[in-house]
Design an enzyme around this catalytic site. Structure first.
Site, PDB file in Angstrom:
ATOM      1  N   TYR A 107       5.482  -8.917  15.839  1.00 24.21           N
ATOM      2  CA  TYR A 107       5.565  -7.793  14.898  1.00 24.21           C
ATOM      3  C   TYR A 107       6.064  -6.533  15.619  1.00 24.21           C
ATOM      4  CZ  TYR A 107       4.055  -3.923  11.904  1.00 24.21           C
ATOM      5  OH  TYR A 107       4.026  -2.772  11.152  1.00 24.21           O
TER       6      TYR A 107
ATOM      7  N   SER B 224       3.437  -7.265   7.440  1.00 29.41           N
ATOM      8  CA  SER B 224       2.818  -6.164   8.182  1.00 29.41           C
ATOM      9  C   SER B 224       1.523  -6.509   8.899  1.00 29.41           C
ATOM     10  CB  SER B 224       2.586  -4.974   7.238  1.00 29.41           C
ATOM     11  OG  SER B 224       1.499  -5.217   6.385  1.00 29.41           O
TER      12      SER B 224
ATOM     13  N   SER C  68       6.457   1.790  13.689  1.00 24.37           N
ATOM     14  CA  SER C  68       5.006   1.613  13.834  1.00 24.37           C
ATOM     15  C   SER C  68       4.515   1.966  15.230  1.00 24.37           C
ATOM     16  CB  SER C  68       4.673   0.144  13.554  1.00 24.37           C
ATOM     17  OG  SER C  68       3.364  -0.152  13.999  1.00 24.37           O
TER      18      SER C  68
ATOM     19  N   GLU D 262       2.521   0.260  16.683  1.00 25.81           N
ATOM     20  CA  GLU D 262       2.419  -1.017  17.401  1.00 25.81           C
ATOM     21  C   GLU D 262       3.536  -1.150  18.435  1.00 25.81           C
ATOM     22  OE1 GLU D 262      -0.899  -2.857  16.982  1.00 25.81           O
ATOM     23  OE2 GLU D 262       0.686  -4.254  17.524  1.00 25.81           O
TER      24      GLU D 262
ATOM     25  N   ARG E 171      -5.460  -0.727   0.587  1.00 24.50           N
ATOM     26  CA  ARG E 171      -5.143  -1.458   1.803  1.00 24.50           C
ATOM     27  C   ARG E 171      -5.430  -2.947   1.600  1.00 24.50           C
ATOM     28  NH1 ARG E 171      -2.180  -1.717   6.444  1.00 24.50           N
ATOM     29  NH2 ARG E 171      -3.233  -0.780   8.242  1.00 24.50           N
TER      30      ARG E 171
ATOM     31  N   GLN F 149       0.827  -1.217   0.000  1.00 21.52           N
ATOM     32  CA  GLN F 149       0.000   0.000   0.000  1.00 21.52           C
ATOM     33  C   GLN F 149       0.860   1.265   0.000  1.00 21.52           C
ATOM     34  OE1 GLN F 149      -3.566   1.379   2.749  1.00 21.52           O
ATOM     35  NE2 GLN F 149      -1.651   1.756   3.825  1.00 21.52           N
TER      36      GLN F 149
HETATM   37  P1  NAP Z   1       1.981  -3.873   3.019  1.00 27.66           P
HETATM   38  O1  NAP Z   1       0.928  -3.350   2.113  1.00 27.66           O
HETATM   39  O2  NAP Z   1       1.755  -5.138   3.752  1.00 27.66           O
HETATM   40  O3  NAP Z   1       3.320  -4.024   2.154  1.00 27.66           O
HETATM   41  C1  NAP Z   1       4.441  -4.721   2.652  1.00 27.66           C
HETATM   42  C2  NAP Z   1       5.524  -4.760   1.588  1.00 27.66           C
HETATM   43  O4  NAP Z   1       6.672  -5.441   2.133  1.00 27.66           O
HETATM   44  C3  NAP Z   1       5.140  -5.521   0.305  1.00 27.66           C
HETATM   45  O5  NAP Z   1       5.635  -4.793  -0.804  1.00 27.66           O
HETATM   46  C4  NAP Z   1       5.906  -6.827   0.453  1.00 27.66           C
HETATM   47  O6  NAP Z   1       6.261  -7.424  -0.781  1.00 27.66           O
HETATM   48  C5  NAP Z   1       7.176  -6.335   1.165  1.00 27.66           C
HETATM   49  N1  NAP Z   1       7.930  -7.420   1.767  1.00 27.66           N
HETATM   50  C6  NAP Z   1       7.466  -8.442   2.523  1.00 27.66           C
HETATM   51  N2  NAP Z   1       8.470  -9.281   2.860  1.00 27.66           N
HETATM   52  C7  NAP Z   1       9.602  -8.777   2.292  1.00 27.66           C
HETATM   53  C8  NAP Z   1      10.951  -9.204   2.252  1.00 27.66           C
HETATM   54  N3  NAP Z   1      11.357 -10.338   2.850  1.00 27.66           N
HETATM   55  N4  NAP Z   1      11.846  -8.456   1.571  1.00 27.66           N
HETATM   56  C9  NAP Z   1      11.444  -7.329   0.933  1.00 27.66           C
HETATM   57  N5  NAP Z   1      10.171  -6.873   0.927  1.00 27.66           N
HETATM   58  C10 NAP Z   1       9.267  -7.603   1.602  1.00 27.66           C
HETATM   59  O7  NAP Z   1       2.357  -2.773   4.114  1.00 27.66           O
HETATM   60  P2  NAP Z   1       2.044  -1.189   4.143  1.00 27.66           P
HETATM   61  O8  NAP Z   1       0.745  -0.970   4.793  1.00 27.66           O
HETATM   62  O9  NAP Z   1       2.324  -0.616   2.818  1.00 27.66           O
HETATM   63  O10 NAP Z   1       3.142  -0.708   5.192  1.00 27.66           O
HETATM   64  C11 NAP Z   1       4.441  -0.313   4.769  1.00 27.66           C
HETATM   65  C12 NAP Z   1       5.391  -0.378   5.954  1.00 27.66           C
HETATM   66  O11 NAP Z   1       4.950   0.495   6.979  1.00 27.66           O
HETATM   67  C13 NAP Z   1       5.518  -1.739   6.604  1.00 27.66           C
HETATM   68  O12 NAP Z   1       6.856  -1.867   7.049  1.00 27.66           O
HETATM   69  C14 NAP Z   1       4.580  -1.669   7.786  1.00 27.66           C
HETATM   70  O13 NAP Z   1       4.983  -2.575   8.796  1.00 27.66           O
HETATM   71  C15 NAP Z   1       4.767  -0.234   8.186  1.00 27.66           C
HETATM   72  N6  NAP Z   1       3.639   0.408   8.845  1.00 27.66           N
HETATM   73  C16 NAP Z   1       2.408   0.392   8.261  1.00 27.66           C
HETATM   74  C17 NAP Z   1       1.359   1.043   8.866  1.00 27.66           C
HETATM   75  C18 NAP Z   1      -0.018   1.059   8.250  1.00 27.66           C
HETATM   76  O14 NAP Z   1      -0.969   1.403   8.955  1.00 27.66           O
HETATM   77  N7  NAP Z   1      -0.161   0.766   6.970  1.00 27.66           N
HETATM   78  C19 NAP Z   1       1.571   1.724  10.082  1.00 27.66           C
HETATM   79  C20 NAP Z   1       2.838   1.733  10.636  1.00 27.66           C
HETATM   80  C21 NAP Z   1       3.878   1.088  10.008  1.00 27.66           C
HETATM   81  P3  NAP Z   1       5.342  -8.552  -1.495  1.00 27.66           P
HETATM   82  O15 NAP Z   1       4.340  -7.787  -2.286  1.00 27.66           O
HETATM   83  O16 NAP Z   1       6.330  -9.279  -2.329  1.00 27.66           O
HETATM   84  O17 NAP Z   1       4.735  -9.373  -0.407  1.00 27.66           O
HETATM   85  N1  GDD Z   2      -7.652  -7.322  10.999  1.00 26.52           N
HETATM   86  C1  GDD Z   2      -8.741  -7.365  11.793  1.00 26.52           C
HETATM   87  N2  GDD Z   2      -9.762  -8.194  11.465  1.00 26.52           N
HETATM   88  N3  GDD Z   2      -8.751  -6.572  12.887  1.00 26.52           N
HETATM   89  C2  GDD Z   2      -9.867  -6.613  13.651  1.00 26.52           C
HETATM   90  C3  GDD Z   2     -10.965  -7.427  13.357  1.00 26.52           C
HETATM   91  C4  GDD Z   2     -10.903  -8.272  12.222  1.00 26.52           C
HETATM   92  O1  GDD Z   2     -11.846  -9.026  11.914  1.00 26.52           O
HETATM   93  N4  GDD Z   2     -11.918  -7.208  14.314  1.00 26.52           N
HETATM   94  C5  GDD Z   2     -11.430  -6.303  15.157  1.00 26.52           C
HETATM   95  N5  GDD Z   2     -10.184  -5.938  14.771  1.00 26.52           N
HETATM   96  C6  GDD Z   2      -9.292  -4.992  15.489  1.00 26.52           C
HETATM   97  C7  GDD Z   2      -7.946  -5.597  15.824  1.00 26.52           C
HETATM   98  O2  GDD Z   2      -8.056  -6.444  16.974  1.00 26.52           O
HETATM   99  C8  GDD Z   2      -7.131  -4.335  16.053  1.00 26.52           C
HETATM  100  O3  GDD Z   2      -7.306  -3.885  17.379  1.00 26.52           O
HETATM  101  C9  GDD Z   2      -7.770  -3.313  15.116  1.00 26.52           C
HETATM  102  O4  GDD Z   2      -8.998  -3.891  14.659  1.00 26.52           O
HETATM  103  C10 GDD Z   2      -6.913  -2.958  13.904  1.00 26.52           C
HETATM  104  O5  GDD Z   2      -6.470  -4.149  13.290  1.00 26.52           O
HETATM  105  P1  GDD Z   2      -5.721  -4.119  11.863  1.00 26.52           P
HETATM  106  O6  GDD Z   2      -6.509  -3.346  10.881  1.00 26.52           O
HETATM  107  O7  GDD Z   2      -5.387  -5.543  11.533  1.00 26.52           O
HETATM  108  O8  GDD Z   2      -4.417  -3.234  12.131  1.00 26.52           O
HETATM  109  P2  GDD Z   2      -3.349  -3.256  13.329  1.00 26.52           P
HETATM  110  O9  GDD Z   2      -3.640  -2.074  14.195  1.00 26.52           O
HETATM  111  O10 GDD Z   2      -3.249  -4.577  13.971  1.00 26.52           O
HETATM  112  O11 GDD Z   2      -1.977  -3.041  12.546  1.00 26.52           O
HETATM  113  C11 GDD Z   2      -1.858  -2.079  11.489  1.00 26.52           C
HETATM  114  O12 GDD Z   2      -1.414  -0.857  12.005  1.00 26.52           O
HETATM  115  C12 GDD Z   2      -0.108  -0.880  12.598  1.00 26.52           C
HETATM  116  C13 GDD Z   2       0.183   0.531  13.117  1.00 26.52           C
HETATM  117  O13 GDD Z   2      -0.438   0.695  14.350  1.00 26.52           O
HETATM  118  C14 GDD Z   2      -0.870  -2.665  10.474  1.00 26.52           C
HETATM  119  O14 GDD Z   2      -0.859  -1.852   9.334  1.00 26.52           O
HETATM  120  C15 GDD Z   2       0.535  -2.729  11.043  1.00 26.52           C
HETATM  121  O15 GDD Z   2       1.447  -3.134  10.020  1.00 26.52           O
HETATM  122  C16 GDD Z   2       0.899  -1.319  11.547  1.00 26.52           C
HETATM  123  O16 GDD Z   2       2.202  -1.312  12.073  1.00 26.52           O
END
Ligand code: NAP
Ligand code: GDD
Length: 343
Positions: free
Chosen positions: A158, A83, A134, A136, A193, A13
Site C-alpha cells: 500500500y 485503503s 498518505s 504511510e 470510517r 469515507q
Molecule cells: P475508503 O473509505 O476505503 O474508500 C475507498 C474508495 O475507493 C471507495 O469509494 C472505493 O469504492 C474506491 N475504490 C476502490 N477500488 C477502486 C477502483 N479500482 N477504482 C475506483 N475506485 C475504487 O478510503 P478513505 O478513508 O475514504 O480514503 C480516501 C483516500 O485517501 C484513499 O485513497 C486512501 O488511501 C487515502 N488516505 C486515507 C487516509 C485515512 O486515514 N482515511 C489517510 C491518508 C490517505 P467501492 O466503494 O466501490 O469499494
Molecule cells: N486495523 C487494525 N486492527 N489496526 C490495529 C489493530 C487491529 O485490530 N490493533 C492494532 N492496530 C494498529 C495497527 O497495527 C496500526 O499501527 C494502527 O493500529 C492503525 O491501523 P489502521 O486503523 O488499520 O490504519 P493504518 O494506519 O494502517 O492506515 C490508515 O491510515 C493511513 C494513513 O496513515 C488507512 O486509512 C490508510 O489508508 C491511510 O493511508
C-alpha cells in the site's frame, strides 16, 4: 459558472465528506462509481438527489477517459484506492494497479481530454488534480514529526503504491505544467470510517460491549502511535489545495500523537467501562512490518492555506462511540455494517 468536480472514491469515507463540502460550496459534484452492479452507495445515500454519477474504474484507462470527457470537470479528486494497509499484503498486485498505476491513468485521462478539447492553457490544461497521498509513505520514518521534506520509507505494498502515485503526480506537474498536487494526509476517522480500521473497530466494540452484544475486543499492537484527526476537517484541506495560485503538496495532520491503547481507553471511558476488562491482544493481529509512529508537522498547510483541525482526539473518539451506540439502537445486529475483520 458552476464549477464541476469529479470524485473517485465517492462511496468511501472521505468521498462522502468531500461531496458534502463541495456541494456546500456550490459545486456540481460527480462521483465515479466502479462495479457494474450494486455499487456501495450507503455513505452518499443522503446526498443522492444532489449528486451525479459516472461509471469507471482506476484499473481501466478507457473508462477514466470517458468519465473525464463526460463530466468535463474543473477539479478531479482522486480518492479511489484499496485503503486497508494489511489487505495490500493479500493482493499486492491489485493494490499496485489501483493505488499506484491508477493515479497515472487518471493523470493521462486528464491530459487526453484536455488535449481533445484544445484547452491547453499555460498551466497545462484547466483541470486541477488532487491525489490522496498518505502518511504511510513515511513508514519507518527517519524523523518525527514528518513534514513535506521528510524522506519516504514505506513498509507495505500500500505504502509503496501510494509513493508511486505521489511521485507521478509531482512528475506530471513538473513535466506538463499540470495543476496536480498531493495531500499527504495522516490518519483521519469519523463515524463513517470502515469497521476494519482500528478506531472504528474500537468504537463499535465499545458500543456493542456496553449494550451486551459482545464481550471481548481482540486487537494487535497497542503501542502503535498515530496522529488521528476528523475526516470532515481533512476534506477542507483537499479543496483548499486546489484553490491556490501555485500548485504544491502539503502534509495534513493534527500534530498530536496517541497510541492505540489511548484510543481504547478513551472509547471505553465514553461508555463507563474499563478497557482492560475487555481487550485481549491477539498476536495474529500484530503486523509483521509495522509502522510504529506517525505524527504530522503540518505548519506549512496551516501557515499558507490557513487550515486548522476543529475536532481533537477525545472529541473524535466520543463522536464515533456515540454514533455507534445510536446506530446499534436502530440496527442491533451490527450497526448497519459488517463486523470488523483482519488486522
Ligand atoms: P475508503 O473509505 O476505503 O474508500 C475507498 C474508495 O475507493 C471507495 O469509494 C472505493 O469504492 C474506491 N475504490 C476502490 N477500488 C477502486 C477502483 N479500482 N477504482 C475506483 N475506485 C475504487 O478510503 P478513505 O478513508 O475514504 O480514503 C480516501 C483516500 O485517501 C484513499 O485513497 C486512501 O488511501 C487515502 N488516505 C486515507 C487516509 C485515512 O486515514 N482515511 C489517510 C491518508 C490517505 P467501492 O466503494 O466501490 O469499494
Ligand atoms: N486495523 C487494525 N486492527 N489496526 C490495529 C489493530 C487491529 O485490530 N490493533 C492494532 N492496530 C494498529 C495497527 O497495527 C496500526 O499501527 C494502527 O493500529 C492503525 O491501523 P489502521 O486503523 O488499520 O490504519 P493504518 O494506519 O494502517 O492506515 C490508515 O491510515 C493511513 C494513513 O496513515 C488507512 O486509512 C490508510 O489508508 C491511510 O493511508
Amino acid at each position: 459558472m458552476t464549477r464541476r468536480a469529479l470524485i473517485t472514491g465517492i462511496t468511501g469515507q472521505d468521498g462522502s465528506y468531500l461531496a458534502e463540502h463541495l456541494l456546500s460550496q456550490g459545486y456540481q459534484v460527480w462521483g465515479l462509481l466502479r462495479g457494474q452492479t450494486n455499487p456501495r452507495t450507503s455513505r452518499v445515500g443522503h446526498l443522492a438527489s444532489d449528486l451525479s454519477f459516472v461509471d469507471g474504474d482506476l484499473t481501466d484507462q478507457a473508462s477514466l477517459v470517458a468519465a473525464v470527457d463526460t463530466v468535463q470537470p474543473d477539479e478531479v479528486y482522486n480518492l479511489g484506492a484499496l485503503s486497508f494497509v494489511p489487505g495490500s499484503w493479500q493482493q499486492p498486485e491489485l493494490v499496485t494497479e489501483v493505488n499506484g498505476t491508477g493515479v497515472l491513468r487518471m493523470l493521462e485521462a486528464i491530459r487526453m481530454v484536455s488535449d481533445l478539447n484544445g484547452s491547453r492553457h499555460a498551466d497545462g490544461g484547466r483541470i486541477r488534480f488532487y491525489q490522496a497521498s498518505s502518511s504511510e509513505m513515511f513508514g519507518r520514518a527517519a524523523e518525527t514529526p514528518q513534514s513535506e521534506t521528510t524522506g519516504f520509507h514505506p513498509r507495505s505494498p500500500y505504502g509503496v503504491a501510494k509513493t508511486y502515485g505521489h511521485h507521478i503526480t509531482r512528475t506530471y506537474r513538473e513535466t506538463f505544467g499540470m495543476y496536480a498536487v498531493s495531500g499527504v494526509l495522516f490518519n483521519h476517522e469519523s463515524p463513517r470510517r470502515g469497521t476494519e480500521f482500528v478506531t472504528r473497530k474500537i468504537s463499535l466494540a465499545a458500543a456493542r460491549i456496553k449494550l451486551g452484544h459482545q464481550k471481548r475486543l481482540d486487537l494487535g499492537n497497542l503501542d502503535a502511535v498515530r496522529d488521528w484527526g476528523f475526516a470532515g476537517d481533512y476534506v477542507r484541506a483537499m479543496h483548499l489545495m486546489l484553490q491556490q495560485d501555485e500548485p504544491a503538496d502539503y502534509v495534513v495532520g493534527t500534530g498530536r500523537m496517541h497510541s492505540v491503547r489511548d484510543a481504547v481507553r478513551c472509547a471505553f471511558a465514553c461508555v463507563g467501562l474499563h478497557w482492560t476488562d475487555h481487550v485481549v491482544v491477539d498476536p495474529a493481529l500484530v503486523r509483521p512490518a509495522e509502522v510504529e509512529v506517525l505524527c504530522a508537522d503540518s505548519r506549512r498547510v496551516r501557515a499558507e492555506l490557513g487550515w486548522e483541525p476543529t475536532v481533537d482526539f477525545a472529541q473524535l473518539m466520543r463522536m464515533m462511540v456515540e454514533s455507534d451506540l445510536e446506530r446499534l439502537s436502530r440496527e442491533p445486529v451490527h450497526g448497519g455494517l459488517l463486523p470488523a475483520a483482519g488486522r
